[in-house]
Design an enzyme around this catalytic site. Structure first.
Site, PDB file in Angstrom:
ATOM      1  N   GLY A   1      58.609-100.050 -24.369  1.00 32.01           N
ATOM      2  CA  GLY A   1      57.773-100.566 -23.307  1.00 32.01           C
ATOM      3  C   GLY A   1      56.467-101.205 -23.691  1.00 32.01           C
ATOM      4  O   GLY A   1      55.716-101.573 -22.808  1.00 32.01           O
ATOM      5  N   THR A   2      56.180-101.376 -24.968  1.00 30.94           N
ATOM      6  CA  THR A   2      54.896-101.991 -25.293  1.00 30.94           C
ATOM      7  C   THR A   2      54.833-102.387 -26.760  1.00 30.94           C
ATOM      8  O   THR A   2      55.636-101.953 -27.574  1.00 30.94           O
ATOM      9  CB  THR A   2      53.737-101.022 -24.982  1.00 30.94           C
ATOM     10  OG1 THR A   2      52.506-101.720 -25.067  1.00 30.94           O
ATOM     11  CG2 THR A   2      53.710 -99.864 -25.950  1.00 30.94           C
ATOM     12  N   THR A   3      53.832-103.197 -27.073  1.00 31.25           N
ATOM     13  CA  THR A   3      53.449-103.450 -28.461  1.00 31.25           C
ATOM     14  C   THR A   3      51.936-103.476 -28.523  1.00 31.25           C
ATOM     15  O   THR A   3      51.294-104.209 -27.779  1.00 31.25           O
ATOM     16  CB  THR A   3      54.002-104.791 -28.978  1.00 31.25           C
ATOM     17  OG1 THR A   3      55.432-104.781 -28.901  1.00 31.25           O
ATOM     18  CG2 THR A   3      53.589-105.022 -30.423  1.00 31.25           C
TER      19      THR A   3
ATOM     20  N   SER B   1      57.510-100.422 -28.995  1.00 31.97           N
ATOM     21  CA  SER B   1      58.864-100.912 -29.237  1.00 31.97           C
ATOM     22  C   SER B   1      58.905-102.181 -30.074  1.00 31.97           C
ATOM     23  O   SER B   1      59.859-102.432 -30.795  1.00 31.97           O
ATOM     24  CB  SER B   1      59.569-101.156 -27.895  1.00 31.97           C
ATOM     25  OG  SER B   1      58.795-102.019 -27.082  1.00 31.97           O
TER      26      SER B   1
END
Length: 211
Positions: A17-19, A146
């Site tokens: 859900g994110t970087t 992710s």
């Protein structure tokens, strides 16, 4: 580290859900993150803020459970402000990171599902990476979430400790955008925070300005 059972589920929740990216150079620290929030394979929100500030010179990036992250953010602000009004005075960035690591370690059997980067400038630039178990490492550059394998490849290839803060900001932006291209849980755009001895500046970049 071998991850089994519930720990694997927790790790997946944090990774999906994110970087986020952190870079430390001589002039300061860069914190950057994308703006997409995912619920499973559904894009829940396209304009989430994942770069937050404890003070004008201390920031964090967030990955994990939104509710847990909101609580941990309040904890960090309370740690800083409590110390500021006591005889001990303002706490250092390392002190804040260590205190949070203690909180996370104490709750590791019922953990907060978070991955936090804490970066800023006190007497020097500092950048710390903390996971949900309370493990803490100081880094020159790091990526979480992710899209981190893609972003980390860009950082590994191009990071130079002698680069300027502006060059580091551009590198962080490109690292997150590289993750956006390859990771379906990362998207919309990038917030880049430049934190230095005089405070912070924030830049925003988007794939589509109409979004």
């Amino acid at each position: 580290m071998v991850i089994m059972g519930n720990e694997l589920q927790l790790e997946n929740k944090i990774l999906k859900g994110t970087t986020t990216v952190g870079i430390r150079v001589n002039d300061g620290v860069i914190l950057a993150a994308d703006r997409r929030a995912s619920a499973g394979f559904f894009v829940a929100n396209k304009m989430v803020r994942k770069v937050l500030y404890i003070t004008d010179k201390i920031g964090i990036t967030t990955a994990g459970s939104v509710a847990d992250l909101q609580f941990i953010y309040d904890v960090l602000k309370n740690i800083y402000h409590y110390n500021s009004i006591t005889k001990y005075g303002p706490i250092s960035i390392k002190g804040i990171a260590t205190r949070l690591a203690n909180v996370l370690s104490a709750t590791k059997y019922f953990p907060y599902i978070v991955q936090i980067l804490i970066g800023g400038y006190d007497d020097q630039p500092r950048l710390f990476n903390l996971d949900y178990l309370g493990d803490i490492t100081e880094e020159n550059y790091v990526a979480t979430g992710s899209g981190s394998p893609v972003a980390m490849g860009v950082l590994e290839d191009e990071y130079n400790p002698k680069m300027t803060l502006d060059e580091a900001a551009d590198l962080a932006k490109r690292a997150v955008f590289s993750a956006i291209k390859r990771d379906s849980f990362t998207g919309t755009g990038v917030i880049v925070a430049k934190i230095h001895s005089k405070g912070h500046e924030e830049l925003e970049f988007y794939l589509n300005k109409k979004m």
